[in-house]
Scaffold this active site. Sequence first.
Site, PDB file in Angstrom:
ATOM      1  N   MET A   1      -9.229 -22.953  29.888  1.00 42.19           N
ATOM      2  CA  MET A   1      -8.937 -21.945  30.904  1.00 42.19           C
ATOM      3  C   MET A   1      -9.913 -21.953  32.084  1.00 42.19           C
ATOM      4  SD  MET A   1      -9.937 -18.531  28.710  1.00 42.19           S
ATOM      5  CE  MET A   1      -9.772 -17.316  29.994  1.00 42.19           C
TER       6      MET A   1
ATOM      7  N   HIS B   1      -2.264 -34.225  24.301  1.00 36.43           N
ATOM      8  CA  HIS B   1      -1.593 -32.993  24.741  1.00 36.43           C
ATOM      9  C   HIS B   1      -2.560 -32.000  25.368  1.00 36.43           C
ATOM     10  CE1 HIS B   1      -3.383 -30.999  21.324  1.00 36.43           C
ATOM     11  NE2 HIS B   1      -2.567 -29.956  21.343  1.00 36.43           N
TER      12      HIS B   1
END
Length: 393
Positions: A301, A322
């Site tokens: 984040m 991923h």
Amino acid sequence: MSYEKLKADTESPVLSWANHELGKQEIQMAKNVASLPFVFKHLALMPDVHLGKGALVGSVIATKEAIIPAAVGVDIGCGMGAIKTQFTGEQLEGKLKKIRQDIEAAIPTGFNENKDVDKAVTNWQSWREFNDLHRGVQDLQNKAMKQLGSLGGGNHFIEVCLDEENQVWLMLHSGSRNIGNKLAQCHINTAKGLQKMASEKLPDPDLSYFVTGTPEFQAYWHDLQWAQEYARYNRDVMMARFKRIVEKHLVGGKATKPLLEVNCHHNYAEKEVHFGEEVYVTRKGAVRAQQEDYGIIPGSMGAKSYIVKGKGNIHSFCSCSHGAGRLMSRNKAKKAYTLDDLIKQTEGVECRKDGGVLDEIPSAYKPIEQVMENQSDLVEVVAILKQVVCVKG
């Protein structure tokens, strides 16, 4: 970087794109999977590989005539969606906080559900197949409808990002919510029960599998495809709401056409052809990267994310990582870092900065730049994004 072959006395070789040394548990988990007789050619490990359940997160497992439900996992169809908009960073000035508040008001997060079920949800054609799903979820249709268009918790997120040309991107990460979880659990329990009855010794009960041609395989494969479509459509519904919010703030609600749209799974299985043979490919924390496939590889984040295009590397079964991959568990992250650390590491990002998201602190993840460097033979970078708004589940 290209792959390295791990030393493993197993049925199939293990090829790894990770540049870090795997721990004992990780090596054992890789060996367990590679020892299964139905694994095709080799096991491929992506650069963000880390401990999972049964199989490592970051595994690409090609199989012949069998599939392992726990390797696909319980968040069936979890993946990413992103659109490149016509907007520029200048148009966002002074509006970030209000955009975040509107996202949080319009898209349920955590355990929350939609209070009202709109036409975008009720019109989904696959509701017609619900009665064909496992009997263990037949009382969950109402819940599944209320959760369609919701984010969930953990590392799921919604972000407004800027690329290196100051273009605005919208990006989100979510899966098949409670219904996918429950379907997975039903079938994992069935697989474990069958293995127990057969008295077959497996290196890990979480590697219990279904064999093609059996009713159990057919039932799982049907439910898996349904849940994967639910997850994809869940991202579509959220993205449509997200896009309308941004359009409201930037162009007074006028509808705009995306310049690029990407929607990709990273916990799923599908039939593909590799090395001239049809196989089942399970990507547990990995994205399909066939030639010209667009993919999304997010950082944490507070870090960069990447829009990529696949190179079709046959040795990875045309796959890539991923994300950054966790460096430490959620509990360890909470013990190791403080709220001050979180505030510092998410500087410049409009997001929550409280104890509820401390386990998602950027330092709990591997450096995304290193992960990308390790897979230069798997993907080419199309765009590098940095978030300016982040809504966590």
